[in-house]
Every structure is written in C-alpha cells, then in structure tokens.
Design an enzyme around this catalytic site. Sequence first.
Site, short mmCIF file in Angstrom:
data_model
loop_
_atom_site.label_atom_id
_atom_site.label_comp_id
_atom_site.label_asym_id
_atom_site.label_seq_id
_atom_site.Cartn_x
_atom_site.Cartn_y
_atom_site.Cartn_z
N PHE A 190 64.86 26.63 77.33
CA PHE A 190 63.99 27.80 77.36
C PHE A 190 64.32 28.55 78.64
O PHE A 190 64.63 27.92 79.67
CB PHE A 190 62.50 27.44 77.29
CG PHE A 190 61.64 28.67 77.22
CD1 PHE A 190 61.59 29.41 76.05
CD2 PHE A 190 60.95 29.12 78.33
CE1 PHE A 190 60.85 30.59 75.98
CE2 PHE A 190 60.20 30.29 78.26
CZ PHE A 190 60.15 31.02 77.10
N THR A 191 64.24 29.88 78.58
CA THR A 191 64.72 30.73 79.68
C THR A 191 64.18 30.29 81.05
O THR A 191 64.96 29.94 81.94
CB THR A 191 64.32 32.19 79.41
OG1 THR A 191 62.93 32.23 79.10
CG2 THR A 191 65.11 32.75 78.23
N ASP A 236 57.47 19.87 77.79
CA ASP A 236 57.01 21.26 77.85
C ASP A 236 56.04 21.37 76.68
O ASP A 236 56.44 21.54 75.53
CB ASP A 236 58.20 22.21 77.70
CG ASP A 236 57.77 23.68 77.69
OD1 ASP A 236 56.56 23.95 77.50
OD2 ASP A 236 58.64 24.55 77.84
N PHE A 270 67.98 42.31 78.06
CA PHE A 270 67.12 42.70 76.92
C PHE A 270 65.84 43.39 77.35
O PHE A 270 65.29 44.20 76.61
CB PHE A 270 66.81 41.49 76.04
CG PHE A 270 66.17 40.33 76.76
CD1 PHE A 270 66.94 39.41 77.44
CD2 PHE A 270 64.80 40.17 76.77
CE1 PHE A 270 66.36 38.35 78.11
CE2 PHE A 270 64.21 39.11 77.44
CZ PHE A 270 64.99 38.20 78.12
#
Length: 477
Positions: A123-124, A214, A447
Amino acid sequence: MPAIAEPYRIKMVEPIRMTSRDERETAIRAAGYNTFLLRSDDVYIDLLTDSGTSAMSDRQWSALMLGDEAYAGARSFDHLVESVQESYGFPYVCPTHQGRGAEHLISKILIAPGQHVPGNMYFTTTRVHQELAGGTFHDVIIDEAHDPGSQHPFKGNVDLDKFQALIDQVGADNIAYINVAVTVNMAGGQPVSMANIRAVREICDRHGIIMWSDATRLAENAWFIKEREDGYAHRRVAEIAKEMLSHFDGITMSGKKDCLVNIGGFLAMRDKRVLTKARELVVVYEGMPTYGGLAGRDLDAMAVGLREALDDDYLTHRIGQVRYLGERLREAGVPIVEPIGGHAVFIDAAAFLDHLSQDELPAQTLAAEIFLDSGVRTMERGIVSAGRDTAGNNRHPKLELVRLTIPRRVYTNSHMDVVAESVIRVFERRKDIRGLQFVYEPPTLRFFTSRFEPLPAPIEETATKEVVEPEFATAAP
Ligand SMILES: *Cc1c(COP(=O)(O)O)cnc(C)c1O
C-alpha cells in the site's frame, strides 16, 4: 438476492448539487480532466474514496460532545483503550492522527536499516514508511490477486511458499516483521482467510518472526470470512474479527475506514516494550500519548465507531451495497474486477475502452467521461497512478482500472442506481470516446495533480467540423 435496505434512518441531511452537462464540461476542463482536481461542490455523487468519508451515527455525534480536551490524561483516551481491548483484544493502544502516523511509528520501531518486510501487496503509505525506515518491501500475496478474472474467494491471502522462500533467502533475523493487510486495498478490497492467517502465524512462530496487521478494513474482512469460510457462517462478525486479531502481535489502524470516523488512527499491540517505544516517538511526531495528534472528541467518536463497524447488519448492507452496484454493471456487460470486493467496484478500463492503447490513458479518460455524464466522481488506478520507473519511462501496470469507492453509510441504493445507469450510458457510446494526453506532470505521485487534455480528433473528423473547441489552456485552474 433479496432487497437489503439501509439499516439506519436518516436524521440529518447534506444537500448535494445536481449540475448540467455544460457546468460539468466547464468543471472537468478547469480540473485538467483529473477527478482529483475537481471541486467537491461540482460533484454530485462522490466515489473518489472511502477514506474519512463515512457518515457518523447519532451515538458518535453524542460521544463527540463528551470529548475530554485535557492536554494529558483525558478520559477520551480511556474510552478508546476500553473499546480496543473489548473489540480487538489488544491491551495497549497508542493513538495517531491517522493510519500513516501509526505506520510511521511502527516502521521506526520494528525495522532496522537493511531488513526486509514482506506483505500481501503493497500500500502506498505503508511501503513509503517501511522504505524511509531502511526496510525493503516484498510482495508475498498469492498470484491470483494480480488477475482481475480470478474468482478465488480469498484473493488477499499470503502465498506461504513465497513467504517461506523469502525467509530461506534472507534469513528470519533479517525480516523485521510480516505485515498482513485485511482486506487488501490495492487488490480491490479482497479478503484474507482465517486459515491463511493461522498458517502465517505458524510460520512466524517457527522462525520467531513478528506478525502485524494493517487492520484498516478488518471488519469487512471478517464479514467475508463469515460468508465464505467453513465453520464461520453462524458466528457474529465481531467474534470472527476478534479471533482474526488474536493471531497478530499488533495492528496499525486507519480510523478513517473501519472505525467510521473522518479522521484518526492508532497502533494497538500486546508487547509492552513496543508500547513504550511508541510513546517515546509519538510525543515527537504526533502529540501526547493520550491524544496522538487528535482532539479528545475524535478519540471518543472512534471508540464508538469501531464497535458499530462490527455490527452484522451494518456490514451486510455495506458490502451488499458495493455488490449491488457491481452486479448492476456486470449484468449490463461492463467489465469489472471479480469477485467484487469490500469497499469498491473496479472497472476494467482497458477492456471498457479497448480501442485505446494504454498510453492513451483509458482509465483517466473513463473517469473523466463518467463525471461528464452524471457528475459522479471516480478515481484512476492505472498507468497514471503507476508513474514512471527510475529510468524515467512510464510504468505499464497489468491493471488499468477505474475505482468506484463507496463511502460508508453515506449513499442509498438509489444513488447506486444513478451511478450504474451513468456508467452503462458511457459504456453504450464507448466507441466514440477519445483518449487523453498529459499537459502537466509533476515529478512524484503524479495522479494527484497531473493535468490532461483530449487527444486531437482524427484528421477527417476535424476537417468537417466548423467550430474548433476552445483550448483547455484557456480555462482557469
Ligand atoms: C488508508 C490506508 C492506509 C493509511 O491510512 P490513512 O489514515 O489514510 O493515513 C493504510 N493502509 C491501507 C490499506 C489504507 O487503505
């Protein structure tokens, strides 16, 4: 499937604005055809993200008013700790301003520079903090997660062979911990099975490896276990969630998802030494250990929200609503990622706009077209999000997707009907849609702020046109 109505009554409303096609054309041009740059006031139904966009309940709003804003030792902190102990089973809690605050602290605590951190897809923000702490991320998710057509019921599972291979390769001592996300956001909200969690735990026990989660969407994950795994059909989701978490040494939590609040997060753990270190760091980066960068009222709202998110009826509607939208699209022939996940429907933009090459930005184009059609805001997850590699070339990801993310308790199924009808309308005229090109591109996380313009029409078409469209560059940013 029987109709599932919202398991709540609406007590307060927030009006939203319906716009004309002309207004939307002006808005999307001003936003450089990037849905991230639209003004919220110009959006009719906002499916950009499920993060921090939940509607709070009357009980959460009441709890908010009872928040204790003392600088230290506030009772709001006690409420959060009690709630986490009761619902998640961890004795110790350290609040942070949101999930990435927790990721920052745990990465600093558990990772020694040079160590490795396996996880079920990146995940980023998670990966960035692991790398900033000197760690190297390794994707150990099963291969099915990367295949939009695979019907695997637990596409979020850890591939035990990949995990074992990494241990054999670098040695257990060089693995800081394994991070298991439930559900897996980047795979489309796909769940992890209880059997898989147990199996990962066994490997960890055998090698003395720490196992964290997470747990951002843990309630949705537990609901999928109830639906799909033998032996769980008659258990309450709250019990299943607690059993899931019993296998972990600790969790990072973004309260903005499965705690049903607009801001907040925390670390929860069993090891008191980790708590001590977290408290040493939290005062530097977030705030006192009893508020961690939040107001007391935020802690109270989170303490209530995390319990509400584990309610079976709430989750049946929540995931049912995502599925309702996905199934309406699928029935109309719109290509989507399957099985439909817990928090979003992903449209396969490469298949939807199969006359465009990936360099003509199909997902970015489709997100802009859906907005133009109806004012529904979605998000690109394809070549634009993937960015450039270190040599400066565009990465060409396997998946070119548009994400329709459903906020929790915010929209009704009538809104979902509007969304479905809009996407289907765009699908019916897909052959007429031209791609986009960059006119501005920032060096990182492009983005968020890139700007685009439509690719020019083929020569024959422009030749017969009397009026040339005004250039995008004339629009105000
Ligand atoms: C949102 C999210 C995070 C980060 O949480 P924030 O509250 O946005 O900082 C981490 N992991 C996953 C899977 C997420 O979806």
